[in-house]
Design an enzyme around this catalytic site. Structure first.
Site, PDB file in Angstrom:
ATOM      1  N   LEU A  76       0.833  -1.199   0.000  1.00  0.00           N
ATOM      2  CA  LEU A  76       0.000   0.000   0.000  1.00  0.00           C
ATOM      3  C   LEU A  76       0.872   1.255   0.000  1.00  0.00           C
ATOM      4  O   LEU A  76       0.550   2.244  -0.673  1.00  0.00           O
ATOM      5  CB  LEU A  76      -0.936  -0.007   1.215  1.00  0.00           C
ATOM      6  N   ILE A  79       2.121   1.821  -3.582  1.00  0.00           N
ATOM      7  CA  ILE A  79       1.017   2.346  -4.400  1.00  0.00           C
ATOM      8  C   ILE A  79       0.754   3.805  -4.048  1.00  0.00           C
ATOM      9  O   ILE A  79       0.554   4.643  -4.925  1.00  0.00           O
ATOM     10  CB  ILE A  79      -0.248   1.485  -4.213  1.00  0.00           C
ATOM     11  N   HIS A  80       0.784   4.115  -2.771  1.00  0.00           N
ATOM     12  CA  HIS A  80       0.594   5.493  -2.301  1.00  0.00           C
ATOM     13  C   HIS A  80       1.676   6.417  -2.880  1.00  0.00           C
ATOM     14  O   HIS A  80       1.387   7.510  -3.355  1.00  0.00           O
ATOM     15  CB  HIS A  80       0.628   5.504  -0.770  1.00  0.00           C
ATOM     16  N   ALA A  81       2.904   5.945  -2.867  1.00  0.00           N
ATOM     17  CA  ALA A  81       4.025   6.735  -3.389  1.00  0.00           C
ATOM     18  C   ALA A  81       3.863   6.979  -4.889  1.00  0.00           C
ATOM     19  O   ALA A  81       4.076   8.099  -5.378  1.00  0.00           O
ATOM     20  CB  ALA A  81       5.349   6.019  -3.101  1.00  0.00           C
ATOM     21  N   HIS A  84       1.249   9.567  -5.455  1.00  0.00           N
ATOM     22  CA  HIS A  84       1.796  10.910  -5.215  1.00  0.00           C
ATOM     23  C   HIS A  84       2.598  11.397  -6.416  1.00  0.00           C
ATOM     24  O   HIS A  84       2.492  12.561  -6.815  1.00  0.00           O
ATOM     25  CB  HIS A  84       2.693  10.921  -3.967  1.00  0.00           C
TER      26      HIS A  84
END
Length: 108
Positions: A76, A79-81, A84
């Site tokens: 996660l 994926i978050h990075a 961004h």
């Protein structure tokens, strides 16, 4: 072989940090353009571009590890990075367009 967790997290955090800096610089650039300071706005975009280069370096580091056969665990956080990064690229592109519009308005 799997990429070590501390290395992976450090790289992911670099991606998030530099992508966030890109977006922040772009927001400041838009505010400067809104006040009519187009030169300063363009300087902020230059700073955003530098942050974006750093974000891409983090991403390239992950790609390089994977190309070497080191498994990069999709998490996660990763994926978050990536989210961004993509948002910061889009935001930078839109900020450049907004600055150009403000520049046209100040010339009229």
């Amino acid at each position: 072989m799997e990429l070590e967790e501390p290395v992976l997290m450090q790289t992911i955090m670099g991606l998030i940090l530099h992508s966030g800096n890109t977006k922040s610089e772009c927001m400041e650039a838009i505010q400067l353009a809104k006040k009519g300071d187009i030169k300063a706005a363009r300087e902020k975009i230059d700073l955003a571009n530098q942050s974006l280069v750093e974000a891409h370096r983090s991403q390239t580091e992950l790609l390089t590890h994977e190309a070497r056969g080191e498994k990069v665990e999709v998490s996660l956080m990763l994926i978050h990075a990536q989210d961004h990064l993509m948002n910061s690229i889009t935001f930078r592109d839109m900020a450049k367009e907004i600055i150009e519009l403000y520049e046209r308005l100040t010339k009229e």
